[in-house]
Scaffold this motif. Structure first.
Motif, PDB file in Angstrom:
ATOM      1  N   GLU A 208       0.806  -1.223   0.000  1.00  0.00           N
ATOM      2  CA  GLU A 208       0.000   0.000   0.000  1.00  0.00           C
ATOM      3  C   GLU A 208       0.839   1.274   0.000  1.00  0.00           C
ATOM      4  O   GLU A 208       0.348   2.361  -0.323  1.00  0.00           O
ATOM      5  CB  GLU A 208      -0.941  -0.002   1.228  1.00  0.00           C
ATOM      6  CG  GLU A 208      -0.248  -0.010   2.583  1.00  0.00           C
ATOM      7  CD  GLU A 208       0.150  -1.408   3.030  1.00  0.00           C
ATOM      8  OE1 GLU A 208       0.615  -1.535   4.180  1.00  0.00           O
ATOM      9  OE2 GLU A 208       0.005  -2.352   2.243  1.00  0.00           O
ATOM     10  N   ASN A 209       2.143   1.137   0.342  1.00  0.00           N
ATOM     11  CA  ASN A 209       3.036   2.300   0.344  1.00  0.00           C
ATOM     12  C   ASN A 209       3.828   2.441  -0.953  1.00  0.00           C
ATOM     13  O   ASN A 209       4.700   3.307  -1.065  1.00  0.00           O
ATOM     14  CB  ASN A 209       4.007   2.211   1.524  1.00  0.00           C
ATOM     15  CG  ASN A 209       3.285   2.223   2.856  1.00  0.00           C
ATOM     16  OD1 ASN A 209       2.354   3.007   3.055  1.00  0.00           O
ATOM     17  ND2 ASN A 209       3.700   1.361   3.774  1.00  0.00           N
ATOM     18  N   GLY A 210       3.541   1.562  -1.911  1.00  0.00           N
ATOM     19  CA  GLY A 210       4.238   1.648  -3.189  1.00  0.00           C
ATOM     20  C   GLY A 210       5.579   0.948  -3.218  1.00  0.00           C
ATOM     21  O   GLY A 210       6.348   1.125  -4.166  1.00  0.00           O
ATOM     22  N   ASN A 211       5.881   0.144  -2.181  1.00  0.00           N
ATOM     23  CA  ASN A 211       7.133  -0.599  -2.153  1.00  0.00           C
ATOM     24  C   ASN A 211       6.950  -1.958  -2.831  1.00  0.00           C
ATOM     25  O   ASN A 211       5.940  -2.633  -2.625  1.00  0.00           O
ATOM     26  CB  ASN A 211       7.601  -0.805  -0.704  1.00  0.00           C
ATOM     27  CG  ASN A 211       7.828   0.504   0.017  1.00  0.00           C
ATOM     28  OD1 ASN A 211       8.484   1.403  -0.511  1.00  0.00           O
ATOM     29  ND2 ASN A 211       7.288   0.630   1.225  1.00  0.00           N
TER      30      ASN A 211
END
Length: 305
Positions: free
Chosen positions: A236-239
Motif C-alpha cells: 500500500e506504500n508503493g514498495n
C-alpha cells in the motif's frame, strides 16, 4: 604540481571527505569493518581447492597427504568465513539479538561451522553439474576440460557456495560471491534461486536466473536464456513486494538460446523450449515450444516492402 592543481586537489579532498546525508543513510548503523571483496574471493578459491583438490592443487594420490592439504585449506577457510560473515551481519535487518561484537562473532562462528558441514553436499552437487555438462556437450573430450575451461563450472561453484550461505540468512556475502562469477562469465544467478542436481549451461553468456526461480534436476540452458519476472507487485506504500515471481522449471527440461521465460509459471517436465521466444504461460509436461516457421515471399521492384 602547480598551485592551481594543488588547490583543486585540496578542495575536492575536503569535499569528498565529508559524510553526506545520503552516504550516512546507506551505511550500516554499526561502525565496524565492511566485507572484503578480496577475502570473499579467497573463500571461493579455498572451497574450489577443497572440492577439486587434484585440479587446483598439486595432485596428491595419497589420501594422507591429501587430507593434510585439505585440512590446511579448511582451517584457513573457517577463519575467513568467520571474519567475513561477521562483517556481513551488520547488514542484517532482523538480527536485533546480536547487539555486541562478541555476539556477532559467536553467530559468525556458528554459521561458518554450519557451512563447512555442508561442503560434502556442495561437492556432490558440483560433480553432478560437471557430469551433466560433459554428457550434454559432444565438444567436451574429457572431464578435465569441463572443470578447467567451462564457465558453467566456475559459475556453479560460486552459486552453490552462495546458495548455502543465503539459506543460512547471511547478508550481502552471497551476492558478492555470485556477482564475482557474473562479472567473469556473464552468467547471472541470484543466490536465492533453487537449482537441482545435474544442471548444465552450455556457452552461458547472458543467462539470467532470478531470485525465486526453482529449477529441477537434469535441466539444460543455453546462452542468453532469461528466467525472469513478468511484473512486480507493490504494497500500500508503493514498495515492491519480494514474492515468488520467477519460473518453475521441472525435471529434464532443455531451454535453447535467447528464450525468455517470464513470471511465476511452470514449465512441465521433459519439455523443450526453442530459441528466441517468450513464454509467459504454463507449459504442460512433454511439450515442444518453438517459433513459427519463417514466411517466404518475393518482392518485385520493392513492392511489398
Amino acid at each position: 604540481m602547480n598551485n592551481k592543481t594543488n588547490e583543486i586537489l585540496q578542495k575536492n579532498v575536503a569535499l569528498l571527505s565529508k559524510l553526506t546525508e545520503q552516504e550516512v543513510n546507506m551505511m550500516p548503523a554499526i561502525e565496524a569493518p565492511l566485507p572484503s571483496v578480496v577475502q570473499v574471493k579467497q573463500i571461493v578459491a579455498l572451497v574450489k581447492s577443497i572440492i577439486f583438490p587434484d585440479y587446483f592443487n598439486k595432485r596428491q594420490p595419497d589420501e594422507t597427504i591429501r587430507s593434510y592439504y585439505i585440512g590446511g585449506h579448511m582451517e584457513e577457510l573457517y577463519g575467513l568465513l568467520v571474519k567475513q560473515i561477521a562483517h556481513g551481519l551488520q547488514f542484517c535487518e532482523d538480527c536485533e539479538e546480536i547487539t555486541t561484537k562478541e555476539k556477532v562473532y559467536q553467530e559468525a562462528a556458528k554459521l561458518a561451522t554450519e557451512f563447512i558441514d555442508e561442503l560434502p553436499e556442495i561437492k556432490r552437487l558440483l560433480y553432478t553439474d560437471v557430469q551433466a555438462m560433459f554428457d550434454n556437450d559432444p565438444a567436451a573430450t574429457n572431464y578435465g576440460e569441463v572443470i578447467f575451461c567451462y564457465p558453467v563450472v566456475n559459475t556453479m561453484i560460486h552459486y552453490r557456495i552462495a546458495h548455502k550461505l543465503h539459506l543460512m540468512r547471511v547478508p550481502v556475502i552471497p551476492r558478492i560471491i555470485t556477482e564475482q562469477a557474473h562479472s567473469k562469465t556473464g552468467i547471472d544467478i541470484h543466490p536465492g534461486a533453487t537449482i537441482g542436481e545435474y544442471f548444465a549451461i552450455d556457452h552461458g553468456t547472458g543467462v539470467v536466473i532470478g531470485e525465486t526461480s526453482i529449477i529441477g534436476n537434469h535441466v539444460t540452458l543455453y546462452q542468453g536464456v532469461t528466467l525472469g519476472a513478468k511484473s512486480f507487485k507493490y504494497d500500500e506504500n508503493g514498495n515492491m513486494l519480494n514474492i515468488p515471481r520467477h519460473p518453475i522449471i521441472e525435471d529434464n527440461v532443455t531451454v535453447y538460446s535467447n528464450a525468455s521465460i517470464l513470471g511465476r509459471i511452470t514449465i512441465g517436465h521433459d519439455s523443450v523450449i526453442g530459441g528466441n521466444i517468450w513464454v509467459t504461460h504454463d507449459v504442460p509436461p512433454y511439450s515442444r515450444i518453438q517459433q513459427s516457421k519463417a514466411v517466404e515471399g518475393s518482392f518485385d521492384g520493392g513492392l511489398g516492402i
